[in-house]
Design an enzyme around this catalytic site. Structure first.
Site, PDB file in Angstrom:
ATOM      1  N   ASP A   1      15.644  56.140   5.591  1.00  0.00           N
ATOM      2  CA  ASP A   1      16.100  56.486   4.251  1.00  0.00           C
ATOM      3  C   ASP A   1      15.044  56.195   3.187  1.00  0.00           C
ATOM      4  OD1 ASP A   1      18.379  57.152   5.578  1.00  0.00           O
ATOM      5  OD2 ASP A   1      19.706  55.769   4.516  1.00  0.00           O
TER       6      ASP A   1
ATOM      7  N   ARG B   1      20.454  40.630  -3.430  1.00  0.00           N
ATOM      8  CA  ARG B   1      20.031  41.721  -4.311  1.00  0.00           C
ATOM      9  C   ARG B   1      19.346  41.255  -5.594  1.00  0.00           C
ATOM     10  NH1 ARG B   1      19.913  43.713   0.269  1.00  0.00           N
ATOM     11  NH2 ARG B   1      21.342  45.405   0.805  1.00  0.00           N
TER      12      ARG B   1
END
Length: 409
Positions: free
Chosen positions: A17, A97
């Site tokens: 991806d 994150r």
């Protein structure tokens, strides 16, 4: 806007991806791309990511070992709060994150990049976490989210794009992937495909970090964890760095099948999703931390922490690590940890982590106060009578009214 973007820093894993995203940025934006790959303890060889980026013409390739910073500055502060999202999830993906976003923004500033880019999809929480963190750290930063811009919305179209652009497609990606995996030093997260129906049990092959509890050793194992100011600092008497300590606990927990979770959770973006998580070391750490707090925290402080914990966990899950409210709660939590020090012993056995003992030089536990034998006189049993009468006064008044008006129970 595309013409305004001259350089982009891409969060790059080296997988299919993000490799497609890399090529897409070069083609659609006509910009220079700087790749950033974070080693957060995902257990994968990262050099292939460098080689693939080189093959695609990238000159500035950043691969950084952030394991110590990840555990020290993100995982440990979160564990001081005993944070659990929806009562069970130890937030392994969520807490990674903000660190990735932090480095993306810093590298953008170092290289003079105009924007940062990530590979999170338009259905997930990660897009929110990356972007809220980036905006908090640099209000002027531009964020490119290809999954919200391109028309490559299926696995077939992604593979077609890759083949047309000479991007290697792993053989296992030519069919329907059985599930997707995100991993770091705190946990593994698996979701999608074979896991999408919550009525179906997760296949055994989904689990990668823990043995089946039924196949775990038949003999229990004891592990002693030392704490200072709320953070774990040693395992079985050996002082370890934050990342080394969590690695050790992962090994111990994984061997005994500790830390499995099959969860249907509520995503911030509004849908429910099913995920299978493995957090062996974190599960042990949570039990141990609550154990040492049980003898070192005052009741009021402990209960206040429990009251704010769901709010704190939700902030992390929803991407607000760099928000003022999370920082305010962190200050309160950290203040509570000043005397959270000592040792806790945990028994690991067949998927469970049970607290066995705890000791601290700052313990508030008093044998004299709780003993069923005759104490030294610190506690006077007769004092309880007045205490009960005062606390019962409003209940008597309430009960009298109920009886007077004929109210039900």
């Amino acid at each position: 806007m595309a013409n305004e973007i001259k350089k982009v820093v891409l969060a790059y894993s080296g997988g299919l991806d993000t490799s497609i995203i890399l090529k897409w940025l070069q083609t659609e934006y006509g910009c220079e791309v700087v790749t950033f790959t974070a080693d957060l303890g995902q257990g994968e060889e990262l050099e292939p990511a460098r080689k693939k980026a080189e093959m695609m013409g990238i000159k500035d390739i950043r691969i950084e070992d952030l394991r110590e910073e990840f555990v020290r500055d993100f995982v440990f502060p979160m564990f001081r709060a005993n944070a659990l999202y929806e009562g069970v999830y130890l937030l392994g993906t969520s807490i990674a994150r903000p660190l990735i976003a932090k480095r993306l923004v810093e590298i953008a500033e170092e290289t003079g990049a105009d924007a940062v880019a990530h590979g999170a999809t338009g259905k997930g929480n990660d897009q929110v976490r990356f972007e809220l963190s980036a905006y908090a750290l640099n209000p002027a930063i531009r964020v490119i989210a290809p999954w919200r811009e391109w028309d490559l919305q299926s696995r077939t179209r992604l593979i077609d794009y890759a083949e047309k652009n000479q991007i290697p497609v792993p053989k296992d990606k030519r069919g329907e992937a059985p599930f997707s995996v995100d991993a770091n030093l705190l946990h593994t997260s698996s979701e999608g495909k074979v896991l999408e129906d919550p009525a179906e049990a997760a296949p055994d092959y989904v689990y990668q970090r823990t043995v089946d509890p039924e196949q775990a050793p038949d003999t229990p194992e004891l592990v002693t964890i030392g704490f200072e100011k709320g953070d774990a600092v040693s395992v079985n008497g050996e002082k370890l760095s934050p990342a080394a300590l969590l690695t050790r606990l992962n090994e111990l927990g994984g061997k005994h099948g500790v830390g499995r979770l099959d969860l249907v959770e509520n995503r911030f973006v509004g849908m429910k999703s099913r995920g299978v998580y493995e957090t062996p070391g974190g599960t042990i750490l949570l039990v141990a931390h609550r154990g040492i707090e049980s003898i070192t925290l005052d009741r009021g402080a402990a209960h206040l922490k429990d009251d704010i914990m769901p709010r704190y966990a939700e902030l992390i899950y929803n991407g607000f690590w760099f928000s003022p409210e999370r920082e305010m709660l962190q200050a309160l939590i950290d203040k509570s940890q000043e005397y959270v020090a000592g040792e806790v012993t945990i028994k690991l056995y067949k998927g469970s982590a049970h607290l066995v003992s705890r000791t601290s030089p700052y313990s508030l536990y008093s044998e004299d106060l709780v003993t069923f034998e005759e104490g030294t006189g610190t506690y006077d049993h007769h004092d309880a009578e007045g205490f009960i009468k005062l606390n019962g006064l409003r209940l008597k008044t309430y009960g009298a009214r109920r009886k007077r008006v004929g109210g039900g129970r």
